[in-house]
Design an enzyme around this catalytic site. Sequence first.
Site, short mmCIF file in Angstrom:
data_model
loop_
_atom_site.label_atom_id
_atom_site.label_comp_id
_atom_site.label_asym_id
_atom_site.label_seq_id
_atom_site.Cartn_x
_atom_site.Cartn_y
_atom_site.Cartn_z
N SER A 152 0.75 -0.99 -10.02
CA SER A 152 0.68 -0.77 -8.58
C SER A 152 2.04 -0.99 -7.94
O SER A 152 3.03 -0.40 -8.36
CB SER A 152 -0.41 -1.67 -7.98
OG SER A 152 -0.71 -1.34 -6.66
N ASP A 245 -7.78 7.27 -7.88
CA ASP A 245 -6.79 6.40 -7.26
C ASP A 245 -6.07 7.16 -6.16
O ASP A 245 -5.56 8.26 -6.40
CB ASP A 245 -5.79 5.94 -8.33
CG ASP A 245 -4.71 5.00 -7.80
OD1 ASP A 245 -4.74 4.65 -6.61
OD2 ASP A 245 -3.85 4.62 -8.60
N HIS A 275 -7.88 2.71 -9.05
CA HIS A 275 -6.60 2.02 -8.97
C HIS A 275 -6.70 0.61 -9.55
O HIS A 275 -7.66 -0.12 -9.31
CB HIS A 275 -6.15 1.92 -7.50
CG HIS A 275 -4.83 1.25 -7.33
ND1 HIS A 275 -3.65 1.89 -7.60
CD2 HIS A 275 -4.50 0.00 -6.94
CE1 HIS A 275 -2.64 1.07 -7.37
NE2 HIS A 275 -3.13 -0.09 -6.97
#
Length: 304
Positions: A152, A245, A275
């Site tokens: 991320s 995501d 995600h």
Amino acid sequence: MADGAHGLADRELDEWLAGMRGGPVTFDVHEMRAQGRARALALPRGPEPKRVTDLDIQGPAGPLALRLYEPEGAGEQVVVFLHGGMWMLGDLETHDRTCRLLAEATSARILAVDFRRAPEHPWPAAVEDAIAAVAWASAEFAADSPVLAGDSSGGHLALLAALRLRGDACSAGGLLLACPNTDLRLSSRSVEQLGRGWGLDARSLRWAVAEWLRPGVVPEDPAVTPLLAELSGLPPTVLITADHDPLRDEGDALAAALRGAGVPVVHRCEPGMVHGFIQNLDLVSPAAARATARFHRDARALLG
């Protein structure tokens, strides 16, 4: 584009997603940090490496905390891991299990970095801390150039650090990225389509970007948006995105841009995943466990 007919059929994953829907526009950063840490400490710890050591080194602005995972039979390779959490959340505890699993899967030393976070420390503090950790690892282990890894926003920091280190004596030897932020403009189709109800709220993410960027720095600046940067000369890269995501399209676009710049890339969009699936989702979803195992397989190959 895949729909919800595969992967998300897992009942546990459906329940997890249902609990994540309708995220806030803003949140109390300190409260969210405490909650994330408490959740992480309540989880199974994961594999036990031969040695786990908490360290303090001299960082750009004072002591910088690191955690070194050394598995049995560790080779010379070192992975510098930068945790996700919208540049504001996450710490050594929230990603402890993730690092333990990565160390076990790769037999490499994993060096997790407790970098400075926003809003107290906006850009480029976290990037500077990442670079300091790479320099320390390179000198401490006298090994090949360390691999930079992250999930991320941690993947975003890994990219920015690799760009800054390009051409230096301790430049990154590889990039290992899971669902990374690559475009702070947040203008992709997947952000529009999946920005609510899929575990990562685009409204909160836009707020987090604004909190991380210091005044006068805009998302269109290539210094903070890797997708707009000159990418030639970056090291071999593994870049894994997730079907459901909001960051999927910008990650896919970066993989294509890296290839266009002559960078060796392994890229896969994991079907049915959301995600941050490498961050403990394997505990509740067999599909996520299989996807995480594929990520670890790619990491082994990159380090091979």
